[in-house]
Each structure stands twice: as C-alpha cells, then as structure tokens.
Design a protein around this motif. Sequence first.
Motif, mmCIF file in Angstrom:
data_model
loop_
_atom_site.group_PDB
_atom_site.id
_atom_site.type_symbol
_atom_site.label_atom_id
_atom_site.label_comp_id
_atom_site.label_asym_id
_atom_site.label_seq_id
_atom_site.Cartn_x
_atom_site.Cartn_y
_atom_site.Cartn_z
ATOM 1 N N GLU A 114 1.077 -1.133 -0.094
ATOM 2 C CA GLU A 114 -0.060 0.168 0.308
ATOM 3 C C GLU A 114 1.030 0.926 0.393
ATOM 4 O O GLU A 114 1.948 1.354 0.648
ATOM 5 C CB GLU A 114 -0.499 -0.084 1.365
ATOM 6 C CG GLU A 114 -1.982 -0.635 1.435
ATOM 7 C CD GLU A 114 -2.522 -0.347 2.222
ATOM 8 O OE1 GLU A 114 -2.539 -0.478 3.805
ATOM 9 O OE2 GLU A 114 -3.996 -0.744 2.307
ATOM 10 N N ASP A 149 1.307 3.882 2.121
ATOM 11 C CA ASP A 149 1.613 4.648 3.519
ATOM 12 C C ASP A 149 2.828 3.318 3.209
ATOM 13 O O ASP A 149 3.832 3.939 3.885
ATOM 14 C CB ASP A 149 0.614 4.549 4.127
ATOM 15 C CG ASP A 149 -0.187 3.242 4.501
ATOM 16 O OD1 ASP A 149 -0.079 2.321 4.023
ATOM 17 O OD2 ASP A 149 -0.827 3.679 5.360
ATOM 18 N N GLU A 150 3.041 2.170 2.889
ATOM 19 C CA GLU A 150 3.636 0.986 3.947
ATOM 20 C C GLU A 150 5.541 0.633 2.746
ATOM 21 O O GLU A 150 6.391 1.122 3.483
ATOM 22 C CB GLU A 150 3.063 -0.522 3.293
ATOM 23 C CG GLU A 150 1.784 -0.223 4.358
ATOM 24 C CD GLU A 150 2.077 -1.248 5.500
ATOM 25 O OE1 GLU A 150 3.475 -1.337 5.769
ATOM 26 O OE2 GLU A 150 1.043 -1.286 6.603
ATOM 27 N N ASP A 168 -0.862 -1.935 10.104
ATOM 28 C CA ASP A 168 -1.834 -1.459 11.090
ATOM 29 C C ASP A 168 -2.478 -1.604 12.718
ATOM 30 O O ASP A 168 -3.924 -1.637 12.846
ATOM 31 C CB ASP A 168 -2.944 -1.578 9.710
ATOM 32 C CG ASP A 168 -2.377 -0.884 8.212
ATOM 33 O OD1 ASP A 168 -2.070 0.276 8.306
ATOM 34 O OD2 ASP A 168 -2.399 -1.375 7.450
ATOM 35 N N MET A 198 1.309 1.433 12.929
ATOM 36 C CA MET A 198 1.826 1.996 12.105
ATOM 37 C C MET A 198 0.725 4.142 12.443
ATOM 38 O O MET A 198 1.325 4.822 11.457
ATOM 39 C CB MET A 198 1.198 1.924 10.644
ATOM 40 C CG MET A 198 1.100 2.866 9.487
ATOM 41 S SD MET A 198 0.827 1.754 8.086
ATOM 42 C CE MET A 198 1.915 2.488 7.217
ATOM 43 N N HIS A 199 -0.394 3.577 12.808
ATOM 44 C CA HIS A 199 -0.616 4.910 13.532
ATOM 45 C C HIS A 199 -1.483 5.130 14.400
ATOM 46 O O HIS A 199 -2.127 4.085 15.234
ATOM 47 C CB HIS A 199 -2.071 5.093 12.256
ATOM 48 C CG HIS A 199 -2.293 4.200 11.048
ATOM 49 N ND1 HIS A 199 -2.176 5.015 9.390
ATOM 50 C CD2 HIS A 199 -2.420 3.369 10.415
ATOM 51 C CE1 HIS A 199 -1.324 4.888 8.242
ATOM 52 N NE2 HIS A 199 -1.779 3.406 8.496
#
Length: 247
Positions: free
Chosen positions: A72, A74-75, A155, A216-217
């Motif tokens: 993805e 963001d990854e 995530d 991550m978030h």
Amino acid sequence: MSARIDEIAPDLYRICLYVPAFDLQFNHFLVRDEEPLLFHTGMRGMFPAMREAVATLIDPASLRWISWSHFEVDECGALNEWLAEAPHATPVCGEVGAMVNIADFANRPPRALKPDEILGTGRHRFRFVPTPHLPHGWDAGVLFEETDRVLLCSDLMHQLGDVEPVTSADVVGRYRQAFETYQRSPVLMDYVPYTENTKRQLANLAALRPRTLAAMHGSTFVGDGAAALIASGEVIRQVTSGSAATV
Ligand SMILES: [Fe+2]
Ligand SMILES: [Fe+2]
C-alpha cells in the motif's frame, strides 16, 4: 509537513507525520544499527519530509534494508525514491510480496523472507512472521525484534488522532473506536477482514510476547502486547459483524 521523532526502544526511532485531513498519524520506524533498517517508506508525497527526518538520525545513503508489511502507498509507496537515495539498500519482505509485487515494482530486486527467517541488522534481529490478510493483503507480514520484544505491527492497533508517541493506556479501546469510525464510512468500511484465521494469527503474534507494539497509525503501545493482540481479535470480530459494539 514536519516529522516528530521519538526513540521508542533502543536504536528504534518512530518518525511520525500527522495528516490533519485524515486526522491520522503515519509512523515510520528507523533502526539505527550497523545495517540501518527503515520499516514503512511512507508515501511518495511524504518523501522530502521523511528524508529530512531520517537525515537527523543517519546518513540516508547508508540505509541497508527497507521493509514494510503489505503493498500500500503508506507502507512502501516511496520505495523507489529510497532505493535511489540509498545505493546499497535492498527491499525486504515476505516471499509472496516479493513475487507478486516487488520483483516488478521495485527498481532493485528484493530479498524474500521465509516464515520465521531472521533479518539481522547488527545488534538487532528481526523475525519475519507472515500474516496473510491480517490486517489486509495477501502479502501481509510483520517483523518482530527479538531482543527488546518490539513488534512492528503495521495497521494493527490503529488509532485516530494526533496522539502521544508512546502509551500504556487502553490501546484496544482506541483501536475499537478507530475501527468503528471506519466501519461507519461508506468508503473505509471493511478495513480488516475477519476470517477463521484471524484469531489464530493473532495468537501466533501474541506467543512472541511483545512488550512494545509499534503501530503505524497512533501511539506505540508499551505493556502486555500479547493481551492487547488477543483482545484486538475480538474487536475485529465484533465490529466487522456489527455485533456487541461495547463489551
Ligand atoms: Fe494497510
Ligand atoms: Fe497503514
């Protein structure tokens, strides 16, 4: 866009970029070791800010390993920007990701990790654990730092807001709140599938007995990582099925 940098474990730095439009932090993790590792490249649009942040910790050209959980933006969106910046850097991911995405997407060939294979960076050892479709993506996996028991968990434990870098608070409650918010969205719903493998995979991760969950978030969680992972499985089950939203 400027980054906040915090050392969340020995030699392990959380580089946080908060995006107000999404009310969401994007965290990238740099391991400062003999063979520096960046986990999460960030999006291409974040590359200038990320490069500047990494340069405060190491010479960006000295990066040796670049890794992430699943394909993805963001990854791993800025993977090729990092490969251009760091001539000795190698992408490293699971065998599925290497085969179906990275062998073609990346400008240099990846190192493909087998289940439980160790990626050594010098003082640190990272165990690769494949987690297909958890949080999502056939190619998903995580890295576990064995000495300090840090799980780079992508995530999992996703939290909304511009929260503190590290917490020992109720991260599972925050995860439920974020997950419920996304589930109410016509666009973001069904973010994490719940399958008969979900709890088994989370139990495998819990068996590693992580002390730190590097999300991550949101905040990095320090505490009983195993209990938090197990509890998150019930959150995924309940929220995706629309049942018992508060237990
Ligand atoms: Fe994701
Ligand atoms: Fe993400």
